[in-house]
Scaffold this active site. Structure first.
Site, PDB file in Angstrom:
ATOM      1  N   LYS A 189      25.805 -29.139   9.135  1.00 17.06           N
ATOM      2  CA  LYS A 189      25.442 -29.168   7.710  1.00 17.06           C
ATOM      3  C   LYS A 189      25.508 -27.759   7.135  1.00 17.06           C
ATOM      4  O   LYS A 189      25.136 -26.798   7.819  1.00 17.06           O
ATOM      5  CB  LYS A 189      24.012 -29.708   7.627  1.00 17.06           C
ATOM      6  CG  LYS A 189      23.507 -30.014   6.255  1.00 17.06           C
ATOM      7  CD  LYS A 189      22.000 -30.227   6.310  1.00 17.06           C
ATOM      8  CE  LYS A 189      21.271 -28.968   6.690  1.00 17.06           C
ATOM      9  NZ  LYS A 189      20.041 -28.625   6.030  1.00 17.06           N
ATOM     10  N   LYS A 229      14.857 -27.278  14.624  1.00 16.44           N
ATOM     11  CA  LYS A 229      14.406 -25.901  14.386  1.00 16.44           C
ATOM     12  C   LYS A 229      13.688 -25.340  15.612  1.00 16.44           C
ATOM     13  O   LYS A 229      13.788 -24.153  15.898  1.00 16.44           O
ATOM     14  CB  LYS A 229      13.508 -25.821  13.151  1.00 16.44           C
ATOM     15  CG  LYS A 229      14.302 -25.955  11.863  1.00 16.44           C
ATOM     16  CD  LYS A 229      13.641 -25.227  10.722  1.00 16.44           C
ATOM     17  CE  LYS A 229      14.544 -25.263   9.503  1.00 16.44           C
ATOM     18  NZ  LYS A 229      13.872 -24.872   8.268  1.00 16.44           N
ATOM     19  N   LYS A 285      21.567 -22.359   4.828  1.00 14.05           N
ATOM     20  CA  LYS A 285      21.314 -20.951   4.500  1.00 14.05           C
ATOM     21  C   LYS A 285      21.206 -20.103   5.764  1.00 14.05           C
ATOM     22  O   LYS A 285      21.514 -18.925   5.757  1.00 14.05           O
ATOM     23  CB  LYS A 285      19.982 -20.818   3.750  1.00 14.05           C
ATOM     24  CG  LYS A 285      19.931 -21.473   2.408  1.00 14.05           C
ATOM     25  CD  LYS A 285      18.650 -21.052   1.689  1.00 14.05           C
ATOM     26  CE  LYS A 285      18.231 -22.073   0.663  1.00 14.05           C
ATOM     27  NZ  LYS A 285      17.256 -23.062   1.189  1.00 14.05           N
TER      28      LYS A 285
HETATM   29  P1  TYM Z   1      16.028 -26.420   1.423  1.00 15.10           P
HETATM   30  O1  TYM Z   1      15.608 -25.115   0.848  1.00 15.10           O
HETATM   31  O2  TYM Z   1      16.567 -26.410   2.810  1.00 15.10           O
HETATM   32  O3  TYM Z   1      17.126 -27.090   0.501  1.00 15.10           O
HETATM   33  C1  TYM Z   1      16.933 -27.310  -0.879  1.00 15.10           C
HETATM   34  C2  TYM Z   1      17.574 -28.654  -1.257  1.00 15.10           C
HETATM   35  O4  TYM Z   1      18.967 -28.629  -0.937  1.00 15.10           O
HETATM   36  C3  TYM Z   1      19.295 -29.753  -0.129  1.00 15.10           C
HETATM   37  N1  TYM Z   1      20.350 -29.360   0.815  1.00 15.10           N
HETATM   38  C4  TYM Z   1      21.526 -29.988   0.941  1.00 15.10           C
HETATM   39  N2  TYM Z   1      22.038 -31.059   0.324  1.00 15.10           N
HETATM   40  C5  TYM Z   1      23.283 -31.454   0.681  1.00 15.10           C
HETATM   41  N3  TYM Z   1      24.038 -30.817   1.623  1.00 15.10           N
HETATM   42  C6  TYM Z   1      23.550 -29.735   2.271  1.00 15.10           C
HETATM   43  N4  TYM Z   1      24.275 -29.110   3.198  1.00 15.10           N
HETATM   44  C7  TYM Z   1      22.244 -29.275   1.939  1.00 15.10           C
HETATM   45  N5  TYM Z   1      21.466 -28.245   2.377  1.00 15.10           N
HETATM   46  C8  TYM Z   1      20.319 -28.329   1.684  1.00 15.10           C
HETATM   47  C9  TYM Z   1      18.006 -30.084   0.600  1.00 15.10           C
HETATM   48  O5  TYM Z   1      17.999 -31.423   1.063  1.00 15.10           O
HETATM   49  C10 TYM Z   1      16.969 -29.811  -0.460  1.00 15.10           C
HETATM   50  O6  TYM Z   1      16.817 -30.931  -1.301  1.00 15.10           O
HETATM   51  N6  TYM Z   1      11.728 -28.542   2.827  1.00 15.10           N
HETATM   52  C11 TYM Z   1      12.657 -28.409   1.724  1.00 15.10           C
HETATM   53  C12 TYM Z   1      12.036 -27.826   0.464  1.00 15.10           C
HETATM   54  C13 TYM Z   1      10.781 -28.495   0.009  1.00 15.10           C
HETATM   55  C14 TYM Z   1      10.687 -29.715  -0.723  1.00 15.10           C
HETATM   56  C15 TYM Z   1       9.301 -29.897  -0.953  1.00 15.10           C
HETATM   57  C16 TYM Z   1      11.631 -30.618  -1.191  1.00 15.10           C
HETATM   58  C17 TYM Z   1       9.516 -28.037   0.195  1.00 15.10           C
HETATM   59  N7  TYM Z   1       8.630 -28.871  -0.384  1.00 15.10           N
HETATM   60  C18 TYM Z   1       8.853 -31.008  -1.640  1.00 15.10           C
HETATM   61  C19 TYM Z   1      11.155 -31.732  -1.878  1.00 15.10           C
HETATM   62  C20 TYM Z   1       9.798 -31.910  -2.112  1.00 15.10           C
HETATM   63  C21 TYM Z   1      13.779 -27.492   2.137  1.00 15.10           C
HETATM   64  O7  TYM Z   1      13.678 -26.772   3.086  1.00 15.10           O
HETATM   65  O8  TYM Z   1      14.856 -27.487   1.291  1.00 15.10           O
END
Ligand code: TYM
Length: 329
Positions: free
Chosen positions: A192, A112, A195
């Site tokens: 990957k 990032k 969003k």
């Molecule tokens: P975020 O918003 O990027 O994604 C949400 C969840 O989706 C999963 N994910 C994927 N899984 C498989 N293939 C992909 N291409 C893919 N893109 C996203 C992510 O692994 C995630 O589980 N930092 C985290 C959010 C967060 C969080 C937490 C998670 C904040 N606090 C505490 C667990 C516990 C995030 O940005 O997820």
């Protein structure tokens, strides 16, 4: 008593099939087995530049799509992170236990920071500590995530351990749970699905757009002409077939691609039809909820109220163990 499970999703753009297959579908499957808390993590989404005028809508849409996908708010808590101020309070405390070197190793931070060269802020660096606070505030034991979050959950274990050693046993060491689709690749087949990149299919995509996006998606790059035999094992779209098509269709595509009986367009057509069918109920329910923002707000407010109570109790324990605040002289 069921074990507590925590996970979150950023309101940073459209919720996509990577989020669904990698995380949300698993969250829904785990609803019965755990005491579940899910958060729309808006504090995480401000570490990169964003339009404040769009944030409310993004939060609402993220909540609506999660519920629309099947995250039944009667069987879990769903809330917005910034409605519970203790998340940032615990982050500060955990910051004081987290070595800089550990955060410097985080691959998501490094990626990032490269993508946002002009805005490498402290929040971006500290993001995994906020994520740790999210989990520990509720004494989360299980954290269902996609593969990209593994390193962050590992870090949360280390921080929990450090806290417990220094101040007394309080936090469980959170364990990650991966789904059967821990890393869905983007439609470019190279990075990957994300969003922040134009390489995704959203969960509320309309049928025409699903087809348009799939028809432009990268397949087996070695297959140059229609009559060349293909290699499904290196084709990103064949991977997606595994989540949207039935066994007969998968076997047929696998065989007929290898023998060039079908070309990429036919393969994409089957996938597109199946994806449209699978996403239709999610799209319908999500769009209906987006048109009833007050209902979604009610769910989030109820969730936040429950979370504040748990968070306040945890913070009392944290402060007491750490000798903070003057209680009596
Ligand atoms: P975020 O918003 O990027 O994604 C949400 C969840 O989706 C999963 N994910 C994927 N899984 C498989 N293939 C992909 N291409 C893919 N893109 C996203 C992510 O692994 C995630 O589980 N930092 C985290 C959010 C967060 C969080 C937490 C998670 C904040 N606090 C505490 C667990 C516990 C995030 O940005 O997820």
């Amino acid at each position: 008593m069921k074990k507590r499970l925590f996970s979150g999703i950023q309101p940073s753009g459209d919720v996509h099939i990577g989020n669904y297959l990698g995380a949300i579908k698993n969250w829904i499957a785990l609803l019965n087995d755990y005491d579940c808390i899910f958060s729309i993590v808006d504090y995480h989404a401000i570490t990169v530049e964003y339009d404040p005028g769009l944030m409310q809508k993004r939060i609402l849409n993220a909540a609506a799509v999660n519920i629309g996908a099947g995250l039944d708010p009667d069987r879990c808590i769903l809330f917005v992170q910034s409605q519970v101020p203790e998340h940032t309070e615990l982050t500060w405390i955990l910051n004081s236990l987290t070595p800089m070197g550990l955060l410097e190793r985080m691959t998501q931070y490094k990626d990032k920071a490269k993508q946002n060269e002009k805005n490498v802020n402290v929040g971006l660096f500290d993001y995994p500590v906020l994520q740790t606070a999210d989990i520990l505030l509720y004494k989360g034991c299980a954290v269902p995530i996609g593969e990209d979050q593994l390193q962050h959950v590992e870090l949360s274990r280390e921080i929990a351990r450090k806290f417990n050693m220094r101040y007394g046993e309080l936090f469980p060491e959170p364990q990650h749970l991966l789904s059967d689709a821990p890393r869905i690749m983007g439609l470019d087949g190279k990075s990957k699905m994300s969003k922040s990149m134009d390489n995704y299919i959203s969960l509320i995509e309309d049928p025409d757009t699903i087809w348009k996006k799939l028809s432009r998606a990268t397949t087996d790059e070695n297959r140059k002409r229609r009559n060349d035999p293909g290699n499904p094992e290196i084709c990103n779209l064949f991977t997606l077939h595994k989540y949207f098509s039935n066994e007969t269709e998968i076997a047929k595509v696998n065989k007929e691609c290898r023998t060039a009986e079908i070309g990429c367009i036919e393969c994409k057509r089957i996938l597109s039809d199946n994806m449209v069918k699978a996403l239709a109920p999610i799209r319908e329910k999500s769009l209906a909820l987006m048109n009833k923002p007050d209902d979604v707000l009610d769910v989030l407010n109820t969730g936040a109220k429950k979370c504040r109570k748990i968070a306040e109790e945890t913070m009392e324990e944290v402060r007491s163990l750490m000798g903070l605040r003057l209680v009596k002289v």
